[in-house]
Each structure stands twice: as C-alpha cells, then as structure tokens.
Design a protein around this motif. Structure first.
Motif, PDB file in Angstrom:
ATOM      1  N   THR A   2       6.696  42.186 -65.344  1.00 43.23           N
ATOM      2  CA  THR A   2       6.122  43.131 -64.396  1.00 43.23           C
ATOM      3  C   THR A   2       5.538  42.358 -63.221  1.00 43.23           C
ATOM      4  O   THR A   2       5.639  41.115 -63.163  1.00 43.23           O
ATOM      5  CB  THR A   2       5.062  44.027 -65.063  1.00 43.23           C
ATOM      6  OG1 THR A   2       4.758  45.129 -64.201  1.00 43.23           O
ATOM      7  CG2 THR A   2       3.803  43.242 -65.402  1.00 43.23           C
ATOM      8  N   PHE A   3       4.895  43.069 -62.289  1.00 35.27           N
ATOM      9  CA  PHE A   3       4.467  42.503 -61.015  1.00 35.27           C
ATOM     10  C   PHE A   3       3.067  41.900 -61.116  1.00 35.27           C
ATOM     11  O   PHE A   3       2.133  42.343 -60.442  1.00 35.27           O
ATOM     12  CB  PHE A   3       4.502  43.617 -59.980  1.00 35.27           C
ATOM     13  CG  PHE A   3       4.502  43.151 -58.547  1.00 35.27           C
ATOM     14  CD1 PHE A   3       4.281  41.830 -58.199  1.00 35.27           C
ATOM     15  CD2 PHE A   3       4.734  44.064 -57.526  1.00 35.27           C
ATOM     16  CE1 PHE A   3       4.280  41.419 -56.889  1.00 35.27           C
ATOM     17  CE2 PHE A   3       4.741  43.670 -56.200  1.00 35.27           C
ATOM     18  CZ  PHE A   3       4.509  42.349 -55.881  1.00 35.27           C
ATOM     19  N   LYS A  57       9.117  49.366 -66.626  1.00 32.97           N
ATOM     20  CA  LYS A  57      10.118  50.309 -67.141  1.00 32.97           C
ATOM     21  C   LYS A  57      11.133  50.704 -66.072  1.00 32.97           C
ATOM     22  O   LYS A  57      12.340  50.739 -66.324  1.00 32.97           O
ATOM     23  CB  LYS A  57       9.425  51.558 -67.690  1.00 32.97           C
ATOM     24  CG  LYS A  57      10.382  52.604 -68.253  1.00 32.97           C
ATOM     25  CD  LYS A  57       9.648  53.815 -68.799  1.00 32.97           C
ATOM     26  CE  LYS A  57       9.071  54.657 -67.680  1.00 32.97           C
ATOM     27  NZ  LYS A  57       8.525  55.955 -68.177  1.00 32.97           N
ATOM     28  N   ASP A  58      10.654  50.971 -64.870  1.00 32.19           N
ATOM     29  CA  ASP A  58      11.574  51.424 -63.820  1.00 32.19           C
ATOM     30  C   ASP A  58      12.398  50.278 -63.255  1.00 32.19           C
ATOM     31  O   ASP A  58      13.483  50.489 -62.740  1.00 32.19           O
ATOM     32  CB  ASP A  58      10.798  52.124 -62.704  1.00 32.19           C
ATOM     33  CG  ASP A  58      11.675  53.050 -61.895  1.00 32.19           C
ATOM     34  OD1 ASP A  58      12.473  53.796 -62.504  1.00 32.19           O
ATOM     35  OD2 ASP A  58      11.591  53.035 -60.650  1.00 32.19           O
ATOM     36  N   MET A  59      11.877  49.076 -63.310  1.00 35.73           N
ATOM     37  CA  MET A  59      12.588  47.861 -62.938  1.00 35.73           C
ATOM     38  C   MET A  59      13.245  47.955 -61.557  1.00 35.73           C
ATOM     39  O   MET A  59      14.464  47.900 -61.425  1.00 35.73           O
ATOM     40  CB  MET A  59      13.635  47.527 -63.998  1.00 35.73           C
ATOM     41  CG  MET A  59      13.929  46.038 -64.122  1.00 35.73           C
ATOM     42  SD  MET A  59      14.890  45.656 -65.617  1.00 35.73           S
ATOM     43  CE  MET A  59      13.714  45.988 -66.923  1.00 35.73           C
ATOM     44  N   LYS A  62       3.547  46.916 -74.115  1.00 32.91           N
ATOM     45  CA  LYS A  62       3.487  47.899 -73.034  1.00 32.91           C
ATOM     46  C   LYS A  62       4.592  47.675 -71.998  1.00 32.91           C
ATOM     47  O   LYS A  62       4.721  48.454 -71.052  1.00 32.91           O
ATOM     48  CB  LYS A  62       2.132  47.821 -72.321  1.00 32.91           C
ATOM     49  CG  LYS A  62       0.919  48.016 -73.216  1.00 32.91           C
ATOM     50  CD  LYS A  62       0.798  49.451 -73.697  1.00 32.91           C
ATOM     51  CE  LYS A  62      -0.506  49.653 -74.466  1.00 32.91           C
ATOM     52  NZ  LYS A  62      -0.613  51.039 -74.996  1.00 32.91           N
ATOM     53  N   LEU A  63       5.361  46.619 -72.168  1.00 36.04           N
ATOM     54  CA  LEU A  63       6.341  46.227 -71.157  1.00 36.04           C
ATOM     55  C   LEU A  63       7.767  46.396 -71.675  1.00 36.04           C
ATOM     56  O   LEU A  63       8.015  46.370 -72.882  1.00 36.04           O
ATOM     57  CB  LEU A  63       6.108  44.771 -70.741  1.00 36.04           C
ATOM     58  CG  LEU A  63       4.725  44.473 -70.141  1.00 36.04           C
ATOM     59  CD1 LEU A  63       4.571  42.984 -69.891  1.00 36.04           C
ATOM     60  CD2 LEU A  63       4.508  45.262 -68.866  1.00 36.04           C
ATOM     61  N   THR A  64       8.692  46.549 -70.751  1.00 38.67           N
ATOM     62  CA  THR A  64      10.105  46.699 -71.093  1.00 38.67           C
ATOM     63  C   THR A  64      10.761  45.330 -71.171  1.00 38.67           C
ATOM     64  O   THR A  64      10.717  44.548 -70.209  1.00 38.67           O
ATOM     65  CB  THR A  64      10.837  47.557 -70.039  1.00 38.67           C
ATOM     66  OG1 THR A  64      10.247  48.854 -70.026  1.00 38.67           O
ATOM     67  CG2 THR A  64      12.309  47.670 -70.352  1.00 38.67           C
ATOM     68  N   SER A  65      11.338  45.027 -72.291  1.00 37.64           N
ATOM     69  CA  SER A  65      11.979  43.735 -72.514  1.00 37.64           C
ATOM     70  C   SER A  65      13.474  43.928 -72.706  1.00 37.64           C
ATOM     71  O   SER A  65      13.915  44.820 -73.443  1.00 37.64           O
ATOM     72  CB  SER A  65      11.373  43.057 -73.753  1.00 37.64           C
ATOM     73  OG  SER A  65      12.005  41.828 -74.019  1.00 37.64           O
ATOM     74  N   LEU A  66      14.262  43.112 -72.043  1.00 33.81           N
ATOM     75  CA  LEU A  66      15.716  43.179 -72.163  1.00 33.81           C
ATOM     76  C   LEU A  66      16.214  41.986 -72.982  1.00 33.81           C
ATOM     77  O   LEU A  66      15.755  40.859 -72.776  1.00 33.81           O
ATOM     78  CB  LEU A  66      16.366  43.178 -70.779  1.00 33.81           C
ATOM     79  CG  LEU A  66      15.969  44.341 -69.862  1.00 33.81           C
ATOM     80  CD1 LEU A  66      16.610  44.170 -68.489  1.00 33.81           C
ATOM     81  CD2 LEU A  66      16.357  45.671 -70.471  1.00 33.81           C
ATOM     82  N   PRO A  67      17.158  42.209 -73.885  1.00 38.69           N
ATOM     83  CA  PRO A  67      17.576  41.143 -74.803  1.00 38.69           C
ATOM     84  C   PRO A  67      18.553  40.134 -74.214  1.00 38.69           C
ATOM     85  O   PRO A  67      18.871  39.143 -74.863  1.00 38.69           O
ATOM     86  CB  PRO A  67      18.235  41.923 -75.944  1.00 38.69           C
ATOM     87  CG  PRO A  67      18.764  43.156 -75.299  1.00 38.69           C
ATOM     88  CD  PRO A  67      17.771  43.511 -74.228  1.00 38.69           C
ATOM     89  N   GLY A  68      19.059  40.372 -73.011  1.00 38.60           N
ATOM     90  CA  GLY A  68      20.046  39.459 -72.447  1.00 38.60           C
ATOM     91  C   GLY A  68      21.397  39.582 -73.124  1.00 38.60           C
ATOM     92  O   GLY A  68      22.140  38.605 -73.253  1.00 38.60           O
TER      93      GLY A  68
END
Length: 646
Positions: free
Chosen positions: A392-393, A591-593, A406-412
């Motif tokens: 996040t920022f 989340k909105d990325m 609380k944050l959106t994590s992407l697995p790659g």
C-alpha cells in the motif's frame, strides 16, 4: 515532486517529493541509489571496511573551510526557478542557494531556517511565523520581510481558476479540510505574519507546505503579477541566472551551469545561519559551509559515475543496489546505508485515454499484471535484497502501515494471472493458445523506464518476460528522467479535442479522457513518491484524488470517498482515530491497486574517504531516523559533513 533517479534519501521538498517540506508527497525517481547524490548520506556503516573512524560527530575532528566537493548525478534540473519546481533534482540544486524556511527536527520540535520561530496555537487553528532579521535578497531588493512571503501566497500560490495567472504546482496544498478551504495569511509586523487554518490541524508541523516553500521579493513579482505575465517573469534574468541567491539566504551562490554536464556553486561568505542560528543541537553552522566550491557532475550511466567515485573524480555517488557488494571492504570508499527510505515505489499504470482501457476499467486486470510482477523476486534479483515489499501507499516502517491481514497480497502466480486477465476483460479478448488476443490481434503493451539505473533495467526485462508468459507482447522504451517527466508523466488537454472540465496543472491536466501525455504508454518503471510518514494523507490527496495535483495516471473510482477520509484523518483528535482512518484508507488502496505496489528501498551512498564528519550511530526508530537525516540534509554541509584538509 518527482525525485530523479534516486535523488538522495531524505530530501526536504516532497511533492512529485512537492509541495512543501513536511507534509506533501514527492514524485520520486526510483529509489535504487543511482543518483543518491543530491544531499549528504544518511547513516554511517562501514560495510565491512573502508570507513574513516573519525567520521563520528562526537569526535573532535579538526575541520576548516576549504576544498571542493563533487557530487555525481544522473539527472539534470529543469531550471533554477524556485516557483517552477516539480522534481527533486531541481529542488536539490536550488536548495544550495536558498535554504528552506523551516522543518521538524523530531515529531514535535520546529527546526529553524529562514523562520526564526513557528508556533501553532492551542486550538491548532492559527500559526504565527517570525522571520530572522537581516535576511538579504540577491540583487537590489534589500531585506526579506513578511510582506514578501504573504504577497507570494496571496498573489501566486493561493490563486485558482480565472484568477490564476501563474499556475503554481503547489496551490492545492494550501486548501485543506473536508471542504478544501484556503489557509488565510495576514501580515502582523515587518518580520511576522499569521496563518488561519479553516480546520484544526494538530499535525500541521508535519503538513505545513510553507516550511518547504520558496518565494521571491514582492517588488520583483508585483509588476509581472499586475501584467499577468508569467512567461516574462520566468525569463527574467533575476530568475534564470539565480541572482535571487546572491544575498545571504543559502550556503552557496550559483556559479555556472553547463547543461547536461555540470552545475557549480561557490561558498556564500555571508550565509545567514552562521550568525542567526550558530549552534543548534549537534549541528554547528558557525563556519558552514565547509567547502569552497560544490559541483554536480552529470553522468549518463551509473557505471561511469561509480568509476569516477573509485578514481576520486567525484566525492559522492549513489550506489545501485546490485553494486553494493562491490564496494563493501573498498579501502578508498566509505559506504553509508539507511533502511529508512520514505519512498514508495510501484509499477505505474496509465488509466488515461492513451493507455490500455482495461487497466482503468478492471481491478482484475490490475491484479493480473501484479501477479506477473512478483515483488519478492524483484527485490532479490534487481535490488540485491536491499528493499522491503510493500502492499500500500506507506513505507512498511511507517507508523500507519496496516497489519498484513488488512492488505491485498498477490501470489505471483502466472496461471492465476491468466484467469484474472480473462475475467477482467470483455468478450473481445481471450486466449488463442498461449497468446492473449484482443480486437487487433495479440495484445501488446508499451513500457517506459528511466535510463542509467541497472535495477530498473533488470525489473523491466523481468516484467517483459513475465508478460510474455502471460501471453502479452510488450515493448520497452528507455528515457532520461527529464524526458520521462515531460513526455510521459506530464499530460495536457492540448493532446485531445475539446476543453477539459477542469485542469489542475501539468501533471493533472484534466479528467482521464480529457488530458493525456505527449507519448502513449501503459506501464512506467522508475518513478515513485516520497511520503511524510506522520502526515501520509497529504501524499494520498495529491496523487489518488481525482483532482490531485500529481494524479498523473488519471486514476478515479466511485467506491470510496478518498477526500472525505483524508479530511477525517488529518483532523482526527487522537492517534487511535488517525490509525483507524489510515488503516481503512490504506486497505482500500491496497485492494483497488491503482498501480502495482512493489517496494521501499534502502539508501546506499558511497563517499571518498577524505570526507569526514558524517553521522554516527543508527537508530531503530524509523521516524526519528528520517527526521534526523532531513535535518542533516538541511544543514548540509555543516560540521557534520566536511572534507579533511590535506
């Protein structure tokens, strides 16, 4: 303000690193140490050898005035106009001839510059400013007065709409609160004036844009203001030749500028800090600056700059992450490292009309690109492990970074990315074998990156490979920092038909479909933002609000009222309330990325061993570290940073 390919760690001006010293965001060149040369290094760390043991400020090094200092730089300033600063390369040069008005030496303490004092009222709605006596302008404009300051505020900075004859990029930061009302300024004496805030701001010390603002004499500005002649003022030799700096307002006087080669400064024998401030804390200005001359030497590639550091041609150069190991144990170079970077870096995604539409239209498409760009891999391969992943920022060491849940994590995961890509696009798109096709055949995205930065080159090549695995073709353009800003980051309604509904400035010329950049692009690497860790809402406001000064991407959404939450957070009455507001906001941003968050890097700087008087012990407190380094940068060069005489 945009920070050039690694302008140094803790620049005072912070948006696009701009709008002011302490509360604004800063558009920054990717923080990978290719040009960490705009200010002194931040922490001392011998890195396994080579550091002069006399570098601690607690030891009595014999320092005398003399010698020359040469910084290596990979970027060039846009001008020497203190009213036209939109990147940290330019800011750093001007800061050699003009001090900042003030700052914060810790979370609560005002640090003097041109301002002798700064006092917030008990209700946090009024600020009283007092200038030092005897601040002298260059040229024939005499002594700086409160009238000079307030005239610039009321006749340049605070103007909007049809009244805005100049188009200053910092205007937005003087309009605050949920209704975006202006701060009001009034002269109260020859050297004093007051600001009335439309809302209570307990954290105003860390938000006040005036502490990082420059102004010029009223007598100089007024004729141009009366004529509405912004272009004429910009071209006046008082600005172009930096005559304004020939008084006593900064440590150096401007000497000469050979574009794309070097910029040179000469010691200002009349520097006001020697008499007006003297010693404060562990800083001693009684003889500063200690160099007779200071020169920025420009290089096209970091490899050339590093060679110059090794041979002694330059005294200071940023060390790219991938080259740090080459300097550990080097007997001719001191290595200084800091993990407390306040920069936040990401893959920039173009939401405007000259970008690929699904980037703007679909969160799932942005997730797909994020899965293709695995930050953990990039940190190891491109940054040599000298960075931390972000989602996040806000820097991960910052006080408002949310918990990971609380944050959106992407697995790659490429297979997951393929599914997200299909789900996030219309029926016109789909896979034909391993290739992802659209209406015009296989999808091809345009990438642009900064030059001279090995880490960014590695990252862009990695992304190109991963997009290929995703079935997407891509091209990569490498551009110098100034070109990246001018042709890609800046945008204009002149590039589309019709008039925009509104226009904020060169980095946000209007709504996403009414203002676009000169050149088409989809993904940009090498540009990020610096933030104020204790007033992070300022960075969010300037970059992610639809009418944010530096919303160059054209990002907009209807799900979450960013402006409302900024107002709530910035006027909250308790730390717990601020934390709650910022957690909610940062969680939504994650989340909105709007772009693909990647990392916050370390700052690693190499110095010639003949440089002594550098800061000593590190601190584990990120905020104190940041403040400390900002203070040193502002002091630069003082008794903390000087050359040992032969």
């Amino acid at each position: 303000m945009p920070k050039g390919d690694k302008e140094t760690p803790f620049q005072r001006r912070k948006v696009l690193q701009t709008a002011g010293a302490i509360g604004a965001a800063g558009l920054a060149g990717c923080s990978t140490n290719t040009d960490a040369t705009e200010e002194p290094p931040t922490e001392s760390d011998s890195g396994g050898g080579g550091a002069d043991e006399t570098a601690s400020p607690t030891e009595a090094a014999e320092l005398t005035v003399g010698g020359d200092m040469v910084y290596a730089s990979l970027s060039t300033p846009s001008s020497l106009n203190p009213y036209r600063v939109s990147d940290t390369t330019t800011s750093a040069r001007i800061n050699k001839i003009l001090d900042y008005p003030g700052g914060a030496s810790d979370s609560e303490t005002f640090d003097p510059g041109w301002f002798k004092s700064w006092e917030l009222s008990e209700g946090s709605t009024k600020v009283t400013y007092e200038l030092h006596e005897g601040l002298e302008w260059g040229g024939d404009y005499g002594t700086m007065t409160a009238e000079d300051v307030v005239y610039t505020l009321n006749n340049v900075l605070l103007l909007q709409g049809e009244d805005d004859w100049y188009g200053h990029t910092d205007t937005d930061f003087y309009y605050i609160g949920p209704d975006s009302e202006p701060v009001e300024y009034e002269v109260t004496g020859e050297l004093t004036f007051e600001a009335t805030l439309p809302v209570s701001k307990a954290n105003w010390l860390h938000e006040d844009p005036l502490l990082g603002q420059w102004w010029l004499p009223k007598e100089f500005v007024k004729p141009y203001r009366d004529a509405g002649d912004a272009d004429g003022m910009d071209k006046d030799s008082y600005i172009t030749d930096a005559v304004y700096g020939n008084g006593n307002l900064g440590p150096y006087e401007f000497d000469n500028w050979t574009r794309n080669s070097q910029m040179a400064f000469t010691r200002n024998d009349n520097y006001y800090r020697r008499e007006k401030i003297g010693e404060i804390g562990d800083r001693d200005y009684t003889e500063s600056p200690y160099w007779e001359t200071l020169t920025y030497q420009q290089f096209d590639e970091s490899s050339t700059a590093l060679s110059a550091l090794k041979t002694g041609e330059v005294d200071l150069a940023g060390i790219p992450d991938g080259k740090v190991s080459n300097f550990r144990g080097n007997q001719s170079t001191q290595l200084y490292e800091s993990p407390f970077d306040n920069g936040v870096f990401w893959l920039n995604l173009n939401h405007r009309a000259n970008g690929w539409d699904p980037i703007r239209e679909s969160r799932k498409v942005r997730y797909a690109i994020g899965n293709a760009f695995d930050p953990d891999t990039i940190i190891e391969e491109a940054y040599n492990g000298l960075a931390v992943p972000l989602r996040t920022f806000h820097p991960s060491w910052g006080p408002y970074y949310p918990s990971e849940d609380k944050l959106t994590s992407l697995p790659g995961d490429i297979e997951k990315a393929r599914s997200q890509l299909e789900a996030g696009t219309s029926d016109e798109y789909g896979y034909e074998g391993d290739q992802f096709h659209g209406p015009d055949g296989q999808l091809e995205l345009s990438m642009v990156r900064t030059t001279g930065n090995p880490s960014i080159e590695i990252a862009s090549n990695y992304l190109k490979q991963r997009l290929s695995e995703l079935g997407i073709k891509s091209t990569i353009e490498a551009k110098q920092w100034s070109t990246l800003l001018q042709d890609y980051a800046m945008n204009s309604p002149d590039n589309v038909e019709g008039e925009p509904d509104w226009s904020i400035g060169s980095f946000n010329g209007g709504p996403w479909d009414q203002s676009v950049s000169n050149e088409q692009w989809d993904i940009m690497l090498g540009l990020g933002f610096s933030t104020s860790p204790y007033a992070p809402w300022s960075a969010v406001r300037s970059t992610l609000a639809e009418k944010g000064t530096f919303n160059l991407w054209g990002y907009t959404q209807d799900e979450y009222d960013i402006q409302e939450f900024i107002g709530n957070a910035s006027t909250a009455s308790s730390q717990e309330e601020v934390q709650s507001q910022m957690t909610e906001m940062f969680s939504f941003i994650s989340k909105d990325m709007p772009f693909i968050f990647t990392s916050s890097g370390y700052n690693v700087t190499g110095l010639n061993n003949s440089v002594v008087g550098l800061p000593g012990e590190k601190t584990d407190d990120g905020y104190k570290a940041t403040s400390y380094f900002q203070t040193i940068n502002e002091a630069q060069p003082s008794k903390l940073y000087a050359r040992k005489q032969e």
